[in-house]
Design an enzyme around this catalytic site. Structure first.
Site, short mmCIF file in Angstrom:
data_model
loop_
_atom_site.label_atom_id
_atom_site.label_comp_id
_atom_site.label_asym_id
_atom_site.label_seq_id
_atom_site.Cartn_x
_atom_site.Cartn_y
_atom_site.Cartn_z
N LEU A 38 0.28 -1.19 -0.08
CA LEU A 38 -0.01 -0.18 -0.41
C LEU A 38 0.87 1.09 -0.54
CD1 LEU A 38 -2.71 -1.16 2.52
CD2 LEU A 38 -3.06 -0.70 0.09
N ARG A 85 11.84 -2.34 31.26
CA ARG A 85 12.35 -1.77 30.27
C ARG A 85 12.18 -1.01 29.54
NH1 ARG A 85 7.99 -5.15 26.40
NH2 ARG A 85 6.87 -4.16 27.00
N TYR A 123 7.55 4.35 16.72
CA TYR A 123 6.11 4.10 16.33
C TYR A 123 4.88 4.71 16.81
CZ TYR A 123 2.18 1.12 17.76
OH TYR A 123 0.89 0.37 17.97
N LYS A 154 1.61 7.44 14.76
CA LYS A 154 -0.21 7.17 14.56
C LYS A 154 0.27 8.15 15.81
CE LYS A 154 -0.61 2.81 15.24
NZ LYS A 154 -0.72 2.47 14.04
N SER A 186 -3.64 4.02 18.56
CA SER A 186 -2.85 3.35 19.96
C SER A 186 -2.99 4.04 21.11
CB SER A 186 -1.56 2.77 19.63
OG SER A 186 -1.21 2.45 21.06
C1 UD1 Z 1 3.41 -2.09 23.44
C2 UD1 Z 1 3.25 -0.36 23.38
C3 UD1 Z 1 2.40 -0.19 22.23
C4 UD1 Z 1 1.30 -1.41 21.52
C5 UD1 Z 1 1.16 -2.66 22.41
C6 UD1 Z 1 0.79 -3.21 21.50
C7 UD1 Z 1 4.35 1.41 24.02
C8 UD1 Z 1 5.57 1.72 24.99
N1 UD1 Z 1 3.94 0.01 24.08
O1 UD1 Z 1 2.38 -1.83 24.38
O2 UD1 Z 1 2.61 0.93 22.07
O3 UD1 Z 1 -0.14 -0.57 21.04
O4 UD1 Z 1 2.70 -3.15 22.88
O5 UD1 Z 1 0.32 -3.95 22.09
O6 UD1 Z 1 4.45 1.73 23.10
N2 UD1 Z 1 5.90 -7.24 30.35
C9 UD1 Z 1 6.76 -8.47 30.64
N3 UD1 Z 1 7.63 -9.42 30.06
C10 UD1 Z 1 7.59 -9.59 28.45
C11 UD1 Z 1 6.65 -8.83 27.94
C12 UD1 Z 1 6.07 -7.46 28.56
O7 UD1 Z 1 6.96 -7.89 31.39
O8 UD1 Z 1 7.88 -10.41 28.01
C13 UD1 Z 1 5.33 -6.17 30.62
C14 UD1 Z 1 6.01 -4.66 29.89
O9 UD1 Z 1 6.84 -4.07 31.32
C15 UD1 Z 1 4.52 -4.21 30.72
C16 UD1 Z 1 3.39 -5.07 29.98
O10 UD1 Z 1 3.95 -6.09 30.31
O11 UD1 Z 1 4.37 -3.69 31.95
C17 UD1 Z 1 2.98 -4.84 28.52
O12 UD1 Z 1 3.55 -5.43 27.70
P1 UD1 Z 1 3.10 -5.62 26.09
O13 UD1 Z 1 2.18 -6.57 25.59
O14 UD1 Z 1 4.65 -5.83 25.68
O15 UD1 Z 1 2.41 -4.54 25.58
P2 UD1 Z 1 3.08 -2.13 26.09
O16 UD1 Z 1 4.38 -1.89 26.63
O17 UD1 Z 1 1.50 -2.64 26.72
#
Ligand code: UD1
Length: 343
Positions: free
Chosen positions: A59, A297, A153, A157, A129
């Protein structure tokens, strides 16, 4: 309505396509399959009991995008509305490859908007988002908060939202929805379609699911020293089926509204910590989820969730599925498809 669904073979797109078909809309999927598998569409067709037209298209190619609209007219089924999911979405990768993210996420949107403009198509639903709320200290996000991003990213948005706001001011015949998703998880109840990240999952739920199914040894919990209920990060998880229903509601509502542009949070409004999600997944799967706490992170926000009352009120929509249902449906998908979609 005949709806062009860009990124319709992807995770949220595929669930939305199915609900559009159930609601008697007709769908054309446009996808470049850079982060989706054709077998997702085969499974969608099985679930829908009908064939679904798919166009493999890049696209960012404006001529090819225009041709998509022209071909639809020539085939007697002109496109009447667009739901634009297509885009790159990995936060960490966007930091490493900003040009690729800005180019792809902006150019695809420009091509689609230009083709819509040429053909007088005015209804556009955009996958935004909750990342556009940046690091606001007010944890419960409302649509009137200022927008800001912390990654390329996220900036794509914020930027596309601004383009769409300007477009709506310039020409009030547009009917645009900005849908700000919180954390989509879960899968269709059949277990036939779901989230299939390539490589190491960036997001919590797919990582937990891969640990439960034995593809990964343990979860790394990114920090337990936040100012939250148990020290781990807090988010608003929303079942992808609720999210898909939000798109159908928004699409059906924008044409009836006077506003050229509307913004809605799509979230559950219920905060959950990382450890609460882990516990819910262990209950749903009957598996232990080994984890280790590691440092925070970089770029993570401590806690935020949606105030979904505007969407509840204006769309007559709400997220109804609990975290236990989100985990149960993720587990059904993951256990039936331990390696995701077949190639
Ligand atoms: C992230 C993006 C968001 C995007 C979304 C998609 C940011 C800051 N974050 O959100 O834009 O739309 O993904 O779903 O822009 N965690 C762990 N271990 C892991 C993975 C995650 O502890 O292996 C924790 C993270 O620290 C966080 C929570 O789980 O507290 C959710 O993380 P994640 O699923 O990656 O989503 P976001 O960071 O909220």
């Amino acid at each position: 309505m005949r709806v062009l669904v860009t990124g319709g073979a992807g995770y949220i797109g595929s669930h939305t396509v199915l609900q559009l078909l159930v609601a008697n809309h007709s769908v054309l999927i446009a996808d470049d399959f850079s982060n989706a598998k054709p077998s997702a569409v085969t499974r969608l067709e099985e679930l829908a009991g009908q064939s679904i037209p798919v166009c493999r298209v890049d696209l960012t190619d404006e001529a090819a995008t225009l041709a998509l609209f022209d071909d639809a007219i020539a085939g007697g089924q002109p496109i009447e509305a667009v739901i634009h999911f297509a885009g790159f979405k990995a936060v960490g990768e966007s930091v490493a490859k900003p040009l690729a993210y800005y180019r792809n996420n902006l150019d695809t949107t420009f091509s689609v908007l230009r083709a819509m403009d040429v053909h007088g198509v005015r209804q556009f639903v955009f996958s935004s988002s909750a990342t556009v709320y940046g690091e606001n200290p007010v944890r419960e996000r409302t649509e009137d908060m200022p927008t800001y991003a912390t990654s390329p990213y996220g900036w794509t948005k914020v930027m596309v939202e601004q383009v769409l706001r300007d477009l709506a001011v310039a020409d009030d015949s547009w009917r645009i929805a900005l849908l700000r998703y919180f954390n989509p998880v879960g899968a269709h109840a059949s277990g036939r379609i779901g989230e299939d990240p390539s490589g190491l999952p960036n997001n919590l739920m797919p990582f937990v699911a891969q640990v439960a199914v034995g593809r990964r040894e343990k979860l790394a919990v990114f920090g337990d020293d936040y100012d939250t209920v148990d020290g781990t990060g807090v988010r608003d998880y929303i079942h992808v089926e609720d999210l898909a229903a939000g798109h159908v509601a928004a699409l059906e509502r924008i044409g009836l509204r006077d506003d050229a542009l509307s913004v809605w949070n799509l979230g559950s409004g219920h905060p959950e910590s990382v450890l609460e999600v882990v516990a819910a997944f262990a209950r749903a799967s009957g598996r232990e989820i080994p984890y280790e706490v590691v440092p925070r992170r970089p770029g993570d926000v401590d806690a935020y969730w949606a105030n979904p009352s505007k969407a509840n009120r204006e769309l007559g929509w709400s997220a109804t599925r609990t975290i236990d249902e989100m985990c149960a449906d993720t587990w059904r998908w993951q256990s039936q498809n331990p390696n995701g979609y077949p190639d």
